[in-house]
Design a protein around this motif. Structure first.
Motif, PDB file in Angstrom:
ATOM      1  N   LEU A  18     -21.538  -8.409  -6.399  1.00 50.05           N
ATOM      2  CA  LEU A  18     -21.608  -7.805  -5.081  1.00 50.05           C
ATOM      3  C   LEU A  18     -20.628  -8.543  -4.182  1.00 50.05           C
ATOM      4  CD1 LEU A  18     -23.112  -5.788  -3.180  1.00 50.05           C
ATOM      5  CD2 LEU A  18     -24.525  -7.739  -2.490  1.00 50.05           C
ATOM      6  N   VAL A  19     -19.690  -7.806  -3.614  1.00 51.09           N
ATOM      7  CA  VAL A  19     -18.651  -8.402  -2.762  1.00 51.09           C
ATOM      8  C   VAL A  19     -18.915  -8.041  -1.306  1.00 51.09           C
ATOM      9  CG1 VAL A  19     -16.176  -8.488  -2.247  1.00 51.09           C
ATOM     10  CG2 VAL A  19     -16.959  -8.317  -4.632  1.00 51.09           C
ATOM     11  N   ARG A  20     -19.023  -9.074  -0.471  1.00 52.94           N
ATOM     12  CA  ARG A  20     -19.086  -8.871   0.972  1.00 52.94           C
ATOM     13  C   ARG A  20     -17.667  -8.614   1.460  1.00 52.94           C
ATOM     14  NH1 ARG A  20     -22.731  -7.541   4.731  1.00 52.94           N
ATOM     15  NH2 ARG A  20     -24.223  -8.862   3.566  1.00 52.94           N
ATOM     16  N   VAL A  21     -17.411  -7.420   1.961  1.00 51.56           N
ATOM     17  CA  VAL A  21     -16.053  -7.009   2.313  1.00 51.56           C
ATOM     18  C   VAL A  21     -15.599  -7.700   3.598  1.00 51.56           C
ATOM     19  CG1 VAL A  21     -14.578  -5.053   2.934  1.00 51.56           C
ATOM     20  CG2 VAL A  21     -16.337  -4.782   1.168  1.00 51.56           C
ATOM     21  N   ARG A  22     -14.451  -8.346   3.520  1.00 53.83           N
ATOM     22  CA  ARG A  22     -13.833  -8.961   4.694  1.00 53.83           C
ATOM     23  C   ARG A  22     -12.620  -8.179   5.181  1.00 53.83           C
ATOM     24  NH1 ARG A  22     -18.138 -11.882   6.097  1.00 53.83           N
ATOM     25  NH2 ARG A  22     -18.762 -13.350   4.458  1.00 53.83           N
ATOM     26  N   ALA A  23     -12.042  -7.370   4.313  1.00 54.32           N
ATOM     27  CA  ALA A  23     -10.921  -6.503   4.696  1.00 54.32           C
ATOM     28  C   ALA A  23     -10.875  -5.326   3.723  1.00 54.32           C
ATOM     29  CB  ALA A  23      -9.599  -7.262   4.669  1.00 54.32           C
ATOM     30  N   ALA A  24     -10.677  -4.140   4.273  1.00 55.17           N
ATOM     31  CA  ALA A  24     -10.542  -2.932   3.457  1.00 55.17           C
ATOM     32  C   ALA A  24      -9.227  -2.250   3.808  1.00 55.17           C
ATOM     33  CB  ALA A  24     -11.714  -1.981   3.704  1.00 55.17           C
ATOM     34  N   GLY A  25      -8.471  -1.858   2.810  1.00 61.15           N
ATOM     35  CA  GLY A  25      -7.194  -1.214   3.049  1.00 61.15           C
ATOM     36  C   GLY A  25      -7.348   0.246   3.445  1.00 61.15           C
ATOM     37  N   VAL A  26      -6.449   0.700   4.303  1.00 62.44           N
ATOM     38  CA  VAL A  26      -6.394   2.108   4.713  1.00 62.44           C
ATOM     39  C   VAL A  26      -5.088   2.686   4.192  1.00 62.44           C
ATOM     40  CG1 VAL A  26      -6.449   3.725   6.640  1.00 62.44           C
ATOM     41  CG2 VAL A  26      -7.724   1.576   6.788  1.00 62.44           C
ATOM     42  N   ASN A  27      -5.162   3.830   3.512  1.00 62.58           N
ATOM     43  CA  ASN A  27      -3.995   4.457   2.907  1.00 62.58           C
ATOM     44  C   ASN A  27      -3.811   5.863   3.445  1.00 62.58           C
ATOM     45  OD1 ASN A  27      -3.170   2.414   0.728  1.00 62.58           O
ATOM     46  ND2 ASN A  27      -5.367   2.665   0.368  1.00 62.58           N
ATOM     47  N   PHE A  28      -2.547   6.327   3.457  1.00 64.49           N
ATOM     48  CA  PHE A  28      -2.257   7.620   4.066  1.00 64.49           C
ATOM     49  C   PHE A  28      -2.988   8.759   3.359  1.00 64.49           C
ATOM     50  CE2 PHE A  28       0.222  11.443   4.954  1.00 64.49           C
ATOM     51  CZ  PHE A  28       0.262  11.388   6.347  1.00 64.49           C
ATOM     52  N   PHE A  29      -3.134   8.679   2.046  1.00 62.85           N
ATOM     53  CA  PHE A  29      -3.782   9.783   1.346  1.00 62.85           C
ATOM     54  C   PHE A  29      -5.230   9.939   1.799  1.00 62.85           C
ATOM     55  CE2 PHE A  29      -5.269   6.455  -1.520  1.00 62.85           C
ATOM     56  CZ  PHE A  29      -6.540   6.885  -1.865  1.00 62.85           C
ATOM     57  N   GLU A  30      -5.829   8.858   2.313  1.00 59.23           N
ATOM     58  CA  GLU A  30      -7.208   8.945   2.799  1.00 59.23           C
ATOM     59  C   GLU A  30      -7.294   9.761   4.087  1.00 59.23           C
ATOM     60  OE1 GLU A  30      -7.993   4.637   0.748  1.00 59.23           O
ATOM     61  OE2 GLU A  30      -7.930   4.765   2.938  1.00 59.23           O
ATOM     62  N   THR A  31      -6.209   9.788   4.856  1.00 61.90           N
ATOM     63  CA  THR A  31      -6.195  10.661   6.036  1.00 61.90           C
ATOM     64  C   THR A  31      -6.184  12.127   5.614  1.00 61.90           C
ATOM     65  OG1 THR A  31      -3.782  10.829   6.350  1.00 61.90           O
ATOM     66  CG2 THR A  31      -4.881   8.874   7.255  1.00 61.90           C
ATOM     67  N   LEU A  32      -5.526  12.413   4.495  1.00 61.65           N
ATOM     68  CA  LEU A  32      -5.503  13.784   3.988  1.00 61.65           C
ATOM     69  C   LEU A  32      -6.880  14.190   3.467  1.00 61.65           C
ATOM     70  CD1 LEU A  32      -2.102  13.721   2.059  1.00 61.65           C
ATOM     71  CD2 LEU A  32      -2.538  14.461   4.407  1.00 61.65           C
ATOM     72  N   VAL A  33      -7.585  13.249   2.827  1.00 65.26           N
ATOM     73  CA  VAL A  33      -8.949  13.524   2.372  1.00 65.26           C
ATOM     74  C   VAL A  33      -9.834  13.863   3.559  1.00 65.26           C
ATOM     75  CG1 VAL A  33     -11.008  12.513   1.311  1.00 65.26           C
ATOM     76  CG2 VAL A  33      -8.756  12.098   0.296  1.00 65.26           C
ATOM     77  N   ARG A  34      -9.702  13.075   4.638  1.00 67.71           N
ATOM     78  CA  ARG A  34     -10.502  13.319   5.842  1.00 67.71           C
ATOM     79  C   ARG A  34     -10.251  14.710   6.408  1.00 67.71           C
ATOM     80  NH1 ARG A  34      -7.812  11.130   9.665  1.00 67.71           N
ATOM     81  NH2 ARG A  34      -7.718  12.910  11.057  1.00 67.71           N
ATOM     82  N   GLN A  35      -9.008  15.164   6.323  1.00 62.60           N
ATOM     83  CA  GLN A  35      -8.643  16.468   6.874  1.00 62.60           C
ATOM     84  C   GLN A  35      -8.894  17.620   5.901  1.00 62.60           C
ATOM     85  OE1 GLN A  35      -4.573  16.323   8.590  1.00 62.60           O
ATOM     86  NE2 GLN A  35      -4.767  14.121   8.435  1.00 62.60           N
ATOM     87  N   GLY A  36      -9.333  17.293   4.673  1.00 60.41           N
ATOM     88  CA  GLY A  36      -9.541  18.337   3.677  1.00 60.41           C
ATOM     89  C   GLY A  36      -8.258  18.879   3.105  1.00 60.41           C
ATOM     90  N   ARG A  37      -7.179  18.077   3.179  1.00 64.82           N
ATOM     91  CA  ARG A  37      -5.863  18.540   2.730  1.00 64.82           C
ATOM     92  C   ARG A  37      -5.411  17.868   1.438  1.00 64.82           C
ATOM     93  NH1 ARG A  37      -2.188  16.769   7.259  1.00 64.82           N
ATOM     94  NH2 ARG A  37      -0.603  17.601   5.838  1.00 64.82           N
ATOM     95  N   TYR A  38      -6.239  17.019   0.859  1.00 62.87           N
ATOM     96  CA  TYR A  38      -5.823  16.301  -0.347  1.00 62.87           C
ATOM     97  C   TYR A  38      -5.998  17.191  -1.566  1.00 62.87           C
ATOM     98  CZ  TYR A  38      -4.996  12.236  -3.338  1.00 62.87           C
ATOM     99  OH  TYR A  38      -4.471  11.347  -4.244  1.00 62.87           O
ATOM    100  N   ALA A  39      -5.065  17.068  -2.513  1.00 67.00           N
ATOM    101  CA  ALA A  39      -5.053  17.966  -3.674  1.00 67.00           C
ATOM    102  C   ALA A  39      -6.333  17.877  -4.490  1.00 67.00           C
ATOM    103  CB  ALA A  39      -3.840  17.646  -4.550  1.00 67.00           C
ATOM    104  N   GLU A  40      -6.870  16.682  -4.644  1.00 69.69           N
ATOM    105  CA  GLU A  40      -8.087  16.503  -5.436  1.00 69.69           C
ATOM    106  C   GLU A  40      -9.185  15.950  -4.528  1.00 69.69           C
ATOM    107  OE1 GLU A  40      -7.274  14.156  -8.874  1.00 69.69           O
ATOM    108  OE2 GLU A  40      -5.622  15.424  -9.534  1.00 69.69           O
ATOM    109  N   ALA A  41      -9.682  16.795  -3.655  1.00 68.00           N
ATOM    110  CA  ALA A  41     -10.677  16.358  -2.681  1.00 68.00           C
ATOM    111  C   ALA A  41     -11.983  16.009  -3.381  1.00 68.00           C
ATOM    112  CB  ALA A  41     -10.911  17.457  -1.658  1.00 68.00           C
ATOM    113  N   PRO A  42     -12.524  14.819  -3.124  1.00 68.98           N
ATOM    114  CA  PRO A  42     -13.786  14.425  -3.745  1.00 68.98           C
ATOM    115  C   PRO A  42     -14.951  15.158  -3.102  1.00 68.98           C
ATOM    116  CG  PRO A  42     -13.077  12.758  -2.190  1.00 68.98           C
ATOM    117  CD  PRO A  42     -11.984  13.778  -2.242  1.00 68.98           C
TER     118      PRO A  42
END
Length: 313
Positions: A18-42
């Motif tokens: 179990l890792v206590r997160v101290r920093a999480a990376g943000v990537n551009f493709f995640e903005t597309l997921v948020r907008q529903g525009r990513y090719a393989e939306a989870p």
């Protein structure tokens, strides 16, 4: 839509930490997921994030006791996890918890996961030694590292292409020999002038779309275009045929298939050593609290950021 919610702390299973997160990376493709525009939306709901760094807080059965309290970086994307990083804690197979040198910050370590490995393996896949190379998006997370690694790998000249004077100045500070603003319509002609019409031996292209076609104009006969913008390839048949007539080559790049366990461990060890000893500069484009993930996304979408954007729970 992104929203902050409370969920139970995960319990590490056998062989997990179990890792206590101290920093999480943000990537551009995640903005597309948020907008529903990513090719393989989870499927929704889901927790975005494919890379974190932090401290090991608990151990599952069968896990090395020495890991407790260790500072680690976790490339969730390499562990077959396409989500889960925007969180206070993550549980992950201990084989994917890589030690971080004490002199390396959690934010720097996160920046060396997706972006660092991409830059390093682009260099390994197409070595730049003795060549004039063009790096697109040279002020971004991958590009800022790629400029430096190309110089270290023996490129004769590194040409940085970016979309603002600030990003071009940053690229020069990181070692770029020449710089060109690709928001200018005549930038391929400017590039020809900068290279005294010799052209570019190799292009590391991570943007895609119309930029690829423009960069191709600057590629020298027998040059190589290395394309890493998966999903944004827009060269058509006439352009590909023109490449054949000029004895040029096109090489695809996708990171995940290259990351065998040995290559992953070796790559991260190399990157962490370079950064912790001051031989590789990590550029940061913003540090946001976890509950401001939407603002972090908007910063990336604006295209005004340089380097890596991170969330800090």
């Amino acid at each position: 839509m992104l929203e902050t919610v409370d969920i139970p702390t995960p319990v590490p299973g056998t062989g997990e930490v179990l890792v206590r997160v101290r920093a999480a990376g943000v990537n551009f493709f995640e903005t597309l997921v948020r907008q529903g525009r990513y090719a393989e939306a989870p499927p929704l709901p889901m927790v975005p994030g494919v890379e974190v760094a932090g401290t090991v807080e608990a151990l599952g059965d069968g896990t090395d006791p020495a890991l407790l309290g260790a500072r680690v970086a976790v490339p969730l994307f390499a562990a077959g996890r396409g989500s889960g990083g925007y969180a206070a804690c993550v549980a992950v197979d201990s084989a994917y918890a890589f030690p971080i040198p004490d002199s390396l910050s959690f934010e720097d370590a996160v920046a060396l996961l997706v972006q660092g490995l991409t830059a390093l393996f682009l260099i390994r896949r197409s070595p730049p030694k003795g060549k004039t190379v063009l790096v697109t998006a040279a002020g971004g997370g991958v590009g800022s590292l790629l400029v430096q690694l190309a110089k270290r790998a023996g490129a004769t000249s590194v040409v940085a292409a970016a979309g603002s004077a600030e990003k071009l100045a940053l690229a020069r500070e990181l070692g770029a020999d020449l710089a060109v603003d690709y928001t200018q319509p005549d930038w391929p002609r400017q590039l020809a002038s900068l290279t005294e019409d010799r052209g570019i031996d190799m292009v590391y292209e991570t943007v895609g779309g119309a930029l690829t076609r423009a960069a191709l104009e600057a590629l020298a006969p027998q040059g190589e275009l290395v394309f890493g913008a998966v999903g944004r390839f827009e060269l058509d048949k006439p352009q590909l045929e023109a490449m054949l007539l000029r004895n040029q080559s096109l090489k695809g790049f996708a990171l995940l298939p290259l990351l065998t366990p040995t290559e992953l461990a070796g790559g991260l060890s190399e990157l962490f050593t370079l950064a912790s000893t001051g031989k590789l500069t990590v550029v940061h484009g913003g540090r946001y609290p976890l509950d401001e993930a939407v603002q972090a996304h908007h910063a990336l979408e604006s295209r005004r950021t340089s380097g890596k954007v991170v969330l800090v729970p």
